[in-house]
Design a protein around this motif. Sequence first.
Motif, PDB file in Angstrom:
ATOM      1  N   TRP A 293       0.854  -1.187   0.000  1.00 42.43           N
ATOM      2  CA  TRP A 293       0.000   0.000   0.000  1.00 42.43           C
ATOM      3  C   TRP A 293       0.887   1.234   0.000  1.00 42.43           C
ATOM      4  N   VAL A 294       0.299   2.374  -0.272  1.00 33.73           N
ATOM      5  CA  VAL A 294       1.040   3.629  -0.234  1.00 33.73           C
ATOM      6  C   VAL A 294       0.207   4.681   0.485  1.00 33.73           C
ATOM      7  N   GLU A 295       0.919   5.671   1.015  1.00 36.62           N
ATOM      8  CA  GLU A 295       0.299   6.839   1.617  1.00 36.62           C
ATOM      9  C   GLU A 295       0.799   8.054   0.849  1.00 36.62           C
ATOM     10  N   VAL A 296      -0.075   9.024   0.635  1.00 40.30           N
ATOM     11  CA  VAL A 296       0.296  10.187  -0.161  1.00 40.30           C
ATOM     12  C   VAL A 296      -0.153  11.454   0.551  1.00 40.30           C
TER      13      VAL A 296
ATOM     14  N   LEU B 251      -9.518   8.434  -4.743  1.00 38.25           N
ATOM     15  CA  LEU B 251      -8.593   7.314  -4.579  1.00 38.25           C
ATOM     16  C   LEU B 251      -9.281   6.044  -4.108  1.00 38.25           C
ATOM     17  N   GLY B 252     -10.541   6.147  -3.710  1.00 37.81           N
ATOM     18  CA  GLY B 252     -11.208   4.995  -3.113  1.00 37.81           C
ATOM     19  C   GLY B 252     -10.549   4.593  -1.806  1.00 37.81           C
ATOM     20  N   ALA B 253     -10.087   5.591  -1.047  1.00 39.73           N
ATOM     21  CA  ALA B 253      -9.290   5.331   0.158  1.00 39.73           C
ATOM     22  C   ALA B 253     -10.157   4.802   1.293  1.00 39.73           C
ATOM     23  N   PRO B 254      -9.648   3.821   2.052  1.00 38.20           N
ATOM     24  CA  PRO B 254     -10.416   3.282   3.176  1.00 38.20           C
ATOM     25  C   PRO B 254     -10.374   4.160   4.416  1.00 38.20           C
ATOM     26  N   LEU B 255      -9.403   5.070   4.502  1.00 34.94           N
ATOM     27  CA  LEU B 255      -9.348   6.007   5.623  1.00 34.94           C
ATOM     28  C   LEU B 255      -8.482   7.197   5.245  1.00 34.94           C
ATOM     29  N   VAL B 256      -8.568   8.258   6.061  1.00 34.29           N
ATOM     30  CA  VAL B 256      -7.759   9.460   5.870  1.00 34.29           C
ATOM     31  C   VAL B 256      -7.099   9.797   7.196  1.00 34.29           C
TER      32      VAL B 256
ATOM     33  N   LEU C 196      -9.565  17.075   1.439  1.00 35.72           N
ATOM     34  CA  LEU C 196      -9.150  15.744   1.870  1.00 35.72           C
ATOM     35  C   LEU C 196     -10.218  14.712   1.531  1.00 35.72           C
ATOM     36  N   ALA C 197     -11.478  15.051   1.774  1.00 38.05           N
ATOM     37  CA  ALA C 197     -12.572  14.125   1.467  1.00 38.05           C
ATOM     38  C   ALA C 197     -12.667  13.861  -0.032  1.00 38.05           C
ATOM     39  N   GLU C 198     -12.458  14.895  -0.826  1.00 37.49           N
ATOM     40  CA  GLU C 198     -12.533  14.743  -2.284  1.00 37.49           C
ATOM     41  C   GLU C 198     -11.413  13.842  -2.789  1.00 37.49           C
ATOM     42  N   VAL C 199     -10.206  14.029  -2.262  1.00 36.98           N
ATOM     43  CA  VAL C 199      -9.084  13.186  -2.655  1.00 36.98           C
ATOM     44  C   VAL C 199      -9.346  11.737  -2.248  1.00 36.98           C
ATOM     45  N   ALA C 200      -9.887  11.542  -1.051  1.00 34.83           N
ATOM     46  CA  ALA C 200     -10.182  10.188  -0.587  1.00 34.83           C
ATOM     47  C   ALA C 200     -11.189   9.500  -1.493  1.00 34.83           C
ATOM     48  N   ARG C 201     -12.199  10.233  -1.915  1.00 32.73           N
ATOM     49  CA  ARG C 201     -13.195   9.646  -2.838  1.00 32.73           C
ATOM     50  C   ARG C 201     -12.539   9.250  -4.151  1.00 32.73           C
TER      51      ARG C 201
ATOM     52  N   VAL D 228      -4.423   3.334  -1.525  1.00 33.22           N
ATOM     53  CA  VAL D 228      -3.729   4.624  -1.541  1.00 33.22           C
ATOM     54  C   VAL D 228      -4.418   5.507  -0.517  1.00 33.22           C
ATOM     55  N   LEU D 229      -3.693   5.845   0.560  1.00 31.31           N
ATOM     56  CA  LEU D 229      -4.293   6.549   1.687  1.00 31.31           C
ATOM     57  C   LEU D 229      -3.809   7.991   1.737  1.00 31.31           C
ATOM     58  N   PRO D 230      -4.713   8.969   1.682  1.00 31.97           N
ATOM     59  CA  PRO D 230      -4.302  10.372   1.765  1.00 31.97           C
ATOM     60  C   PRO D 230      -4.022  10.789   3.210  1.00 31.97           C
TER      61      PRO D 230
END
Length: 266
Positions: A27-30, A84-89, A77-82, A54-56
């Motif tokens: 996994w990666v964090e950005v 990326l399909g991120a499971p958490l921020v 932050l919420a827009e980026v998470a959407r 991919v976790l923001p």
Amino acid sequence: MAERLGVGIGWREELDLSIARMPGVDWVEVVAENLHAPHLPESLIALRDKGIPVLPHAVSLSLGGAEPVDTSRVEHLAEVARALGAPLVSDHVCFVRAGGLDSGHLMPLPRTRDALDVLVANVRLAQSIVEVPLALENIAALLEWPDAELSEEQFLTELTERTGCGLIIDVANLYANARNIGTDPVAFLDGIPWERLAYVHMAGGVERDGVYHDTHAHPVLPEVLDLLAELCRRTDPPGVLLERDDDYPTDSELVAELASLRAVLA
């Protein structure tokens, strides 16, 4: 709190091609502020589309600040998470703005009841905007505010109890604080609510003129790996992330560092 992530690495533009070639990156964090949801880097899209989480990770929400939260930053932050399909921020237990000024650094909070109340209210506001769980990270500090009413582990425990947020435990920051301000990392580890752990950060640093700098530009020290082992004696971390932000080494050196993390987890 967290799903299983495995061992990952911080995505940086300078490492985008390297990460694509590295074996065993789970996994990666950005850094969220470096992204714009409509124009994600192609290499990040490729990782996302391969099913790699991919976790923001935000650095500017200033959730511990006494000034009102800039909700546009949380919405970003919420827009980026959407996208990326991120499971958490995530962000940090800190403030970065006060009196109309931006510190350019993550500043520690006074560990008082009043400061905790402000942080809790701001975290709840952020949680009402983001659509996935929010985790917060302990920071490295060069000072402690006087008249603390709570230890750091007590402060973080009460934060999680009152908000339901997760925790990112940065082991390198624990080491830095022990070196610079004399905190006890083992006492910290003994007091953390491990059921709230989202994942763990690891990074390198260097001592200059008697001060340890958490540079993210040097290899992870053996002493920091030892602290990770201490953490693993208390819990099985859902994920461990290697951070590198400057003076990037060869791909093989990064792969070796990831292997050293896996060896501690084994």
